[in-house]
Design a protein around this motif. Structure first.
Motif, PDB file in Angstrom:
ATOM      1  N   ARG A  45     -85.379 -34.243 -60.000  1.00 35.80           N
ATOM      2  CA  ARG A  45     -85.561 -34.841 -61.325  1.00 35.80           C
ATOM      3  C   ARG A  45     -86.978 -34.618 -61.819  1.00 35.80           C
ATOM      4  O   ARG A  45     -87.204 -34.170 -62.945  1.00 35.80           O
ATOM      5  N   MET A  70     -82.890 -35.843 -54.739  1.00 43.53           N
ATOM      6  CA  MET A  70     -82.651 -35.979 -56.173  1.00 43.53           C
ATOM      7  C   MET A  70     -83.911 -36.300 -56.943  1.00 43.53           C
ATOM      8  O   MET A  70     -84.108 -35.824 -58.052  1.00 43.53           O
ATOM      9  N   ASN A  71     -84.785 -37.140 -56.368  1.00 44.65           N
ATOM     10  CA  ASN A  71     -85.975 -37.550 -57.104  1.00 44.65           C
ATOM     11  C   ASN A  71     -86.934 -36.388 -57.315  1.00 44.65           C
ATOM     12  O   ASN A  71     -87.550 -36.267 -58.370  1.00 44.65           O
ATOM     13  N   ASP A  77     -81.079 -37.984 -62.472  1.00 48.16           N
ATOM     14  CA  ASP A  77     -81.752 -36.695 -62.602  1.00 48.16           C
ATOM     15  C   ASP A  77     -82.510 -36.582 -63.913  1.00 48.16           C
ATOM     16  O   ASP A  77     -82.802 -35.487 -64.367  1.00 48.16           O
ATOM     17  N   VAL A  91     -92.089 -41.797 -62.328  1.00 43.84           N
ATOM     18  CA  VAL A  91     -91.719 -40.681 -63.182  1.00 43.84           C
ATOM     19  C   VAL A  91     -92.707 -39.534 -62.999  1.00 43.84           C
ATOM     20  O   VAL A  91     -92.324 -38.372 -63.004  1.00 43.84           O
ATOM     21  N   TYR A  92     -93.968 -39.861 -62.845  1.00 45.75           N
ATOM     22  CA  TYR A  92     -94.994 -38.846 -62.608  1.00 45.75           C
ATOM     23  C   TYR A  92     -95.657 -39.129 -61.276  1.00 45.75           C
ATOM     24  O   TYR A  92     -95.562 -40.223 -60.748  1.00 45.75           O
ATOM     25  N   ASP A 117     -87.585 -30.907 -62.656  1.00 52.39           N
ATOM     26  CA  ASP A 117     -86.939 -30.499 -63.905  1.00 52.39           C
ATOM     27  C   ASP A 117     -87.730 -31.019 -65.101  1.00 52.39           C
ATOM     28  O   ASP A 117     -87.890 -30.336 -66.101  1.00 52.39           O
ATOM     29  N   HIS A 118     -88.241 -32.248 -64.963  1.00 50.92           N
ATOM     30  CA  HIS A 118     -89.025 -32.843 -66.029  1.00 50.92           C
ATOM     31  C   HIS A 118     -90.289 -32.032 -66.269  1.00 50.92           C
ATOM     32  O   HIS A 118     -90.595 -31.639 -67.392  1.00 50.92           O
ATOM     33  N   VAL A 144     -87.180 -23.140 -55.858  1.00 51.88           N
ATOM     34  CA  VAL A 144     -86.374 -22.050 -56.395  1.00 51.88           C
ATOM     35  C   VAL A 144     -85.362 -21.560 -55.357  1.00 51.88           C
ATOM     36  O   VAL A 144     -84.308 -21.034 -55.695  1.00 51.88           O
ATOM     37  N   VAL A 201     -82.639 -23.835 -62.262  1.00 49.14           N
ATOM     38  CA  VAL A 201     -81.487 -24.500 -62.866  1.00 49.14           C
ATOM     39  C   VAL A 201     -81.160 -25.745 -62.063  1.00 49.14           C
ATOM     40  O   VAL A 201     -81.038 -25.695 -60.841  1.00 49.14           O
ATOM     41  N   LYS A 234     -80.886 -29.819 -53.312  1.00 47.57           N
ATOM     42  CA  LYS A 234     -81.451 -30.399 -54.533  1.00 47.57           C
ATOM     43  C   LYS A 234     -80.858 -31.786 -54.761  1.00 47.57           C
ATOM     44  O   LYS A 234     -81.524 -32.712 -55.198  1.00 47.57           O
ATOM     45  N   ILE A 280     -77.827 -26.048 -53.785  1.00 49.08           N
ATOM     46  CA  ILE A 280     -77.448 -27.185 -54.624  1.00 49.08           C
ATOM     47  C   ILE A 280     -77.441 -28.482 -53.832  1.00 49.08           C
ATOM     48  O   ILE A 280     -77.934 -29.514 -54.296  1.00 49.08           O
ATOM     49  N   HIS A 293     -91.135 -47.691 -66.086  1.00 55.95           N
ATOM     50  CA  HIS A 293     -91.908 -46.658 -66.785  1.00 55.95           C
ATOM     51  C   HIS A 293     -91.936 -46.939 -68.281  1.00 55.95           C
ATOM     52  O   HIS A 293     -92.995 -46.877 -68.916  1.00 55.95           O
ATOM     53  N   TRP A 313     -87.524 -34.953 -72.964  1.00 52.24           N
ATOM     54  CA  TRP A 313     -88.480 -34.925 -71.872  1.00 52.24           C
ATOM     55  C   TRP A 313     -89.698 -35.795 -72.131  1.00 52.24           C
ATOM     56  O   TRP A 313     -90.682 -35.720 -71.401  1.00 52.24           O
ATOM     57  N   HIS A 327     -90.080 -28.610 -67.957  1.00 58.09           N
ATOM     58  CA  HIS A 327     -89.783 -28.641 -69.378  1.00 58.09           C
ATOM     59  C   HIS A 327     -90.989 -29.064 -70.203  1.00 58.09           C
ATOM     60  O   HIS A 327     -90.938 -29.049 -71.418  1.00 58.09           O
ATOM     61  N   GLU A 356     -74.232 -21.032 -57.433  1.00 59.81           N
ATOM     62  CA  GLU A 356     -75.182 -21.663 -58.350  1.00 59.81           C
ATOM     63  C   GLU A 356     -75.331 -20.825 -59.620  1.00 59.81           C
ATOM     64  O   GLU A 356     -75.387 -21.350 -60.727  1.00 59.81           O
ATOM     65  N   LEU A 409     -78.368 -28.534 -61.627  1.00 59.42           N
ATOM     66  CA  LEU A 409     -77.010 -28.938 -61.999  1.00 59.42           C
ATOM     67  C   LEU A 409     -76.581 -30.076 -61.109  1.00 59.42           C
ATOM     68  O   LEU A 409     -76.788 -30.036 -59.905  1.00 59.42           O
ATOM     69  N   ARG A 410     -75.952 -31.091 -61.681  1.00 62.67           N
ATOM     70  CA  ARG A 410     -75.451 -32.160 -60.834  1.00 62.67           C
ATOM     71  C   ARG A 410     -74.133 -31.696 -60.230  1.00 62.67           C
ATOM     72  O   ARG A 410     -73.277 -31.188 -60.927  1.00 62.67           O
ATOM     73  N   ARG A 413     -86.679 -47.557 -61.913  1.00 59.22           N
ATOM     74  CA  ARG A 413     -87.808 -46.636 -62.117  1.00 59.22           C
ATOM     75  C   ARG A 413     -88.022 -46.394 -63.598  1.00 59.22           C
ATOM     76  O   ARG A 413     -89.136 -46.513 -64.112  1.00 59.22           O
ATOM     77  N   LEU A 469     -83.953 -23.636 -53.028  1.00 60.41           N
ATOM     78  CA  LEU A 469     -83.124 -24.718 -52.510  1.00 60.41           C
ATOM     79  C   LEU A 469     -81.680 -24.556 -52.951  1.00 60.41           C
ATOM     80  O   LEU A 469     -81.400 -24.226 -54.098  1.00 60.41           O
TER      81      LEU A 469
END
Lengths: 158, 222
Positions: free
Chosen positions: A127, A123-124, B21, A89-90, A130-131, A112, A146, A119, A116, B58, B28, A134, B157, A148-149, B54, A114
């Motif tokens: 993710r 995916m990792n 994702d 996760v980190y 994005d984490h 910024v 942004v 991205k 879609i 965690h 968060w 925030h 996008e 978006l899946r 994962r 990339l």
């Protein structure tokens, strides 16, 4: 009283921290680590010896592989990070550290831009990015990316 | 909402896709949402479900603090992707005490079966009665760029980043209009009383760097 300036070393610019009580400190990671200690947030640098080493490892990666990288290196960086972050996760351990902050700032300009499908392919990284963006107090003035899946572009993993 | 039955591979797959994702079930930081879902999983997910694994490892690292994680535990069916039917299998323990993370619940299998059947029957009854009162429309939008050098992927996008209550983006394609210029044709479904084409036009044309103009190509009531 502290002041942050820029020093030109060869063809690179490096930050310098001047303070009233102590020597001037040169270098991004050096300054960041020092400020973390000054702010009494040592956990940002890691807990156990192994954890601390892991944080240092990624700080070093940021300086040696990310900063000043060529366009061709970007693919490698994304691949490295994506496979590393598959089960994490980190970047270091199970909590937020300076490694995450500095890597976030380091690759923001890459993420910024990339598309879609890129991205989705990494995916990792997306993710994790994005984490981190925030996380309170991290993003500051940087524009949010942004995420978006889009299931049209499935990642190559499964 | 809900992941389905987390004791089955199907449920774990829903969880895995959901976590691709996301670092946490909600928000968060680790919270009671993660504890609730963690407690519902019998054992660690396999390596094939890498995202679930994962997340599982965690959250496991927080076992000492699980009581003090923020938030309030909600029923399992309230977490997870929207659009998935809530047929979460529950066990017989209804109390709010923290369950032993690694404890085994042998006695609840028969109970769980009965509960599951009851829930499926209730869901089926509910579904057959539910009328579709919400008026919706399917709109096809033409978004035109400035020239043939505009980055259409970025344009798409930007458009897809517009989110409003009652707006759902659908498929899109690039349609050539001549001189090498392509327009983005993108569909969306809107709830009539929540989203209007004027609002959409305003938001889309706000991306002045990419969007020259927007038109409604087709508008159908659903």
């Amino acid at each position: 009283m502290m002041a942050l300036r820029e020093l030109t070393q060869g063809d690179k610019k490096v930050p310098v921290l001047h303070s009233n009580n102590g020597p001037a400190l040169v270098g991004l990671v050096t300054i960041a680590a020092h400020l973390a200690q000054e702010a009494k947030r040592p956990e940002l640098l890691g807990g156990s010896a192994e954890h601390k080493a892991l944080v240092q490892q990624w700080l070093e990666y940021r300086l040696t592989k990310v900063d000043g990288c060529h366009k061709d290196d970007i693919k490698t960086i994304l691949k490295d990070l994506n496979s590393y972050l598959e089960d994490k996760v980190y970047l270091a351990g199970n909590q937020f550290t300076l490694a995450d902050t500095l890597m976030y700032y380091g690759i923001h300009h890459i993420i910024v831009d990339l598309a879609i499908q890129e991205k989705e392919k990494h995916m990792n990284v997306t993710r994790w990015f994005d984490h981190v963006q925030h996380y309170t107090g991290v993003r500051h003035h940087l524009p949010p990316v942004v995420v978006l899946r889009n299931r049209v572009y499935t990642s190559g993993h499964h | 909402m809900g992941f389905g039955d987390l004791k089955t591979p199907g449920g774990l797959k829903v969880l895995n896709d959901f976590l691709a994702d996301k670092s946490y079930i909600e928000g968060w930081v680790p919270s009671q949402a993660d504890v609730a879902v963690f407690d519902a999983i019998p054992s660690a997910p396999s390596t094939v479900q890498c995202h679930a694994l994962r997340w599982y490892n965690h959250i496991k690292s927080f076992q000492n603090q699980k009581g003090s994680l923020p938030g309030v535990k909600k029923p399992l069916g309230q977490y997870g992707p929207s659009g998935v039917a809530d047929n979460t299998a529950t066990d017989s323990k209804d109390d709010d005490d923290d369950m032993d993370l690694f404890g085994s619940d042998d006695e609840e299998d028969a109970e769980a079966e009965r509960l599951k059947e009851e829930r499926i029957a209730a869901y089926a009854a509910k579904k057959s009665k539910k009328p579709t009162l919400i008026a919706k429309s399917s709109i096809l939008l033409d978004v035109k760029p400035w020239d043939d050098e505009t980055d259409m992927a970025k344009l798409e996008e930007c458009v897809r980043s517009i989110s409003m209550d009652g707006l759902l983006w659908g498929q899109s394609k690039l349609v050539p209009v001549g001189y090498g210029i392509k327009k983005l044709q993108i569909g969306c479904v809107v709830e009539d009383d929540k989203v209007g084409t004027d609002q959409l036009e305003e938001q889309i044309t706000a991306f002045e760097d990419y969007v020259q103009s927007m038109d409604v190509a087709a508008f159908n009531k659903i």
